[in-house]
Design a protein around this motif. Structure first.
Motif, PDB file in Angstrom:
ATOM      1  N   TYR A 176       0.863  -1.190   0.000  1.00 45.42           N
ATOM      2  CA  TYR A 176       0.000   0.000   0.000  1.00 45.42           C
ATOM      3  C   TYR A 176       0.890   1.227   0.000  1.00 45.42           C
ATOM      4  N   TYR A 177       0.411   2.318  -0.574  1.00 44.94           N
ATOM      5  CA  TYR A 177       1.283   3.478  -0.767  1.00 44.94           C
ATOM      6  C   TYR A 177       0.478   4.673  -1.256  1.00 44.94           C
ATOM      7  N   SER A 178       1.113   5.844  -1.191  1.00 48.57           N
ATOM      8  CA  SER A 178       0.606   7.031  -1.863  1.00 48.57           C
ATOM      9  C   SER A 178       1.694   7.507  -2.808  1.00 48.57           C
ATOM     10  N   GLY A 179       1.354   7.694  -4.052  1.00 46.12           N
ATOM     11  CA  GLY A 179       2.353   7.907  -5.088  1.00 46.12           C
ATOM     12  C   GLY A 179       3.011   9.267  -5.106  1.00 46.12           C
ATOM     13  N   GLU A 180       3.654   9.569  -6.207  1.00 43.51           N
ATOM     14  CA  GLU A 180       4.377  10.826  -6.366  1.00 43.51           C
ATOM     15  C   GLU A 180       3.520  11.832  -7.126  1.00 43.51           C
ATOM     16  N   TYR A 181       3.689  13.089  -6.773  1.00 42.84           N
ATOM     17  CA  TYR A 181       2.851  14.163  -7.292  1.00 42.84           C
ATOM     18  C   TYR A 181       2.971  14.300  -8.806  1.00 42.84           C
ATOM     19  N   LYS A 182       4.162  14.063  -9.357  1.00 43.29           N
ATOM     20  CA  LYS A 182       4.409  14.346 -10.766  1.00 43.29           C
ATOM     21  C   LYS A 182       4.489  13.096 -11.649  1.00 43.29           C
ATOM     22  N   ARG A 183       4.232  11.924 -11.096  1.00 43.59           N
ATOM     23  CA  ARG A 183       4.230  10.713 -11.914  1.00 43.59           C
ATOM     24  C   ARG A 183       2.794  10.287 -12.209  1.00 43.59           C
TER      25      ARG A 183
END
Length: 339
Positions: free
Chosen positions: A90-97
Motif C-alpha cells: 500500500y502506498y501514496s504515489g508521487e505528485y508528478k508521476r
C-alpha cells in the motif's frame, strides 16, 4: 493496460470529465515497483488537480490521476531490496508521476509499505496519503512525543475528514494527548467519537464553541479544513509557544504577526514533499508505512474506510469526485478494481 484519465479540466457533472483509454504497461526504473492495483482511494488532491491540470488547454496525452492505492507487486527494479514479486503493498504515489487510476502503476519503493495483513485491499487503499500526512504533521511538524503529552491539548479542525479521522487515532493512541475535534453534523460528530476524540466542537463558531466546552486555549492545532476561514480563531486559541500546522493552502495573506507575541510557530505539511524534492530522507515514508502496518495489525488503529464503490470506470470516478467536492464526505471513499 486500461486507465482512467483527463485531457481537460471539466466539472464533475460533465460526462466527459474522465475518459477511459488504453496505454502501455510501464516498466520499472531501478528503484521502482510495478504494482497491479486492486483498490484506490480518492482524496481532495485528486479533484484539485483535476480542476487545474488542464484548465485553459487540452492535454496532448491523458493525465492519470490518483495517489492512494493497494495492490500486488508484479515486477521490481534492479536496485529494489525491500520488496519482491508477489508482495502485497500500500502506498501514496508521487505528485508528478502517472497516478493509480489504472490497472498498473510504477511506485518508488522508498515510499511504499507492505500492506497490513489484517486489512483488505479496500481498507488498506484508504490509508496511505492521510495516515502519512497525519503522522508527519503530528511527529515531524508539531513534534509531539510518543506517550509524552499528558495534560496537553490538541485541536483538530476537520475531524471527520480523511486526515482528521486517522489523525485523531494516531494522536490519541500514541501520544496520550487530549484531542478536541471539530464536526458540525450529528453523523460527523459520532464518527469523530468513534475515532477516539475526547471533545467535539462545532467549527462554524469555533471560538465560542471552545468556550462552551470550557477550553480557553490549546497547546497544538492541526488544521485539516480551511486555513483562511480559521486563521483568526487559531491565532486566538493557540497557547503561548504553541504550534499550529495546516495542510490546506491559503488564498489570502496570513497575518503571522498575530503569532508574534505568543512566540507561536506555524508549520505547513505536504505529504508529497519528500518524493517531490527527492529528499535524503525519502525512505522515511516507507518506514512510516511499516510502523503504521504494525499498528493496524495489533489493533491500535483502524482503517477509516467509509464507502466502497467498484469498477475502473469513468462514471464511478465521477461519483466519488462529486462526493469529495461536496464537503460532506466522511472518512475515506475507496474504489475497488478487483474483487
Amino acid at each position: 493496460m486500461k486507465a482512467i484519465g483527463i485531457t481537460k479540466s471539466l466539472p464533475v457533472d460533465d460526462k466527459n470529465c474522465f475518459i477511459s483509454f488504453e496505454t502501455e504497461k510501464p516498466m520499472p526504473e531501478p528503484k521502482d515497483l510495478l504494482v497491479k492495483i486492486h483498490a484506490v482511494s480518492v482524496n481532495p488532491v485528486d479533484y484539485k488537480v483535476r480542476k487545474n491540470a488542464a484548465k485553459n488547454t487540452e492535454l496532448d496525452e491523458p493525465k492519470i490521476l490518483g495517489w492512494d492505492a493497494a495492490g500486488v507487486v508484479e515486477a521490481v527494479g534492479n536496485e529494489v531490496s525491500n520488496f519482491k514479486i508477489g508482495d502485497e503493498v500500500y502506498y501514496s504515489g508521487e505528485y508528478k508521476r502517472a497516478g493509480c487510476n489504472a490497472e498498473f502503476q510504477l511506485i518508488d519503493s522508498r515510499i511504499a509499505g507492505h500492506k497490513p495483513s489484517n486489512l483488505s485491499f479496500d481498507e488498506a487503499a484508504a490509508m496511505p496519503l492521510t495516515a502519512i500526512t497525519a503522522w508527519e504533521a503530528i511527529f515531524d511538524r508539531l513534534r509531539l512525543q510518543k506517550n509524552g503529552e499528558n495534560n496537553k491539548k490538541l485541536l483538530i479542525i476537520g475531524g471527520a475528514g480523511g486526515v482528521g479521522s486517522i489523525g485523531i487515532q494516531i494522536a490519541k493512541k500514541l501520544t496520550n494527548i487530549e484531542v478536541i475535534a471539530t464536526a458540525s453534523r450529528e453523523e460527523t460528530s459520532d464518527w469523530c467519537k468513534q475515532m477516539g476524540a475526547d471533545v467535539i466542537v462545532n467549527h462554524h463558531d469555533l471560538e465560542n464553541e471552545m468556550k462552551k466546552a470550557n477550553i480557553e486555549n490549546v497547546d497544538y492545532i492541526l488544521n485539516f479544513f480551511d486555513t483562511d476561514i480559521h486563521w483568526e480563531a487559531m491565532a486566538n486559541l493557540i497557547k503561548p509557544q504553541g504550534h499550529i500546522c495546516s495542510i490546506v493552502e491559503n488564498k489570502n495573506p496570513l497575518d503571522l504577526n498575530k503569532l508574534k507575541n505568543k512566540s507561536a510557530a506555524f508549520h505547513w505539511e505536504f505529504m508529497f514533499t519528500r518524493s517531490l524534492f527527492k529528499t535524503e530522507d525519502m525512505i522515511e515514508q516507507h518506514k512510516i508505512l511499516e510502523e503504521l502496518r504494525l499498528l493496524f495489525e495489533d489493533g491500535t488503529i483502524k482503517s477509516t474506510l467509509h464507502k466502497t464503490l467498484e469498477g475502473l470506470d469513468t462514471q464511478v470516478f465521477r461519483e466519488v469526485h462529486k462526493l469529495q467536492e461536496s464537503g460532506k464526505s466522511i472518512g475515506k471513499n475507496v474504489i475497488k478494481f478487483i474483487g
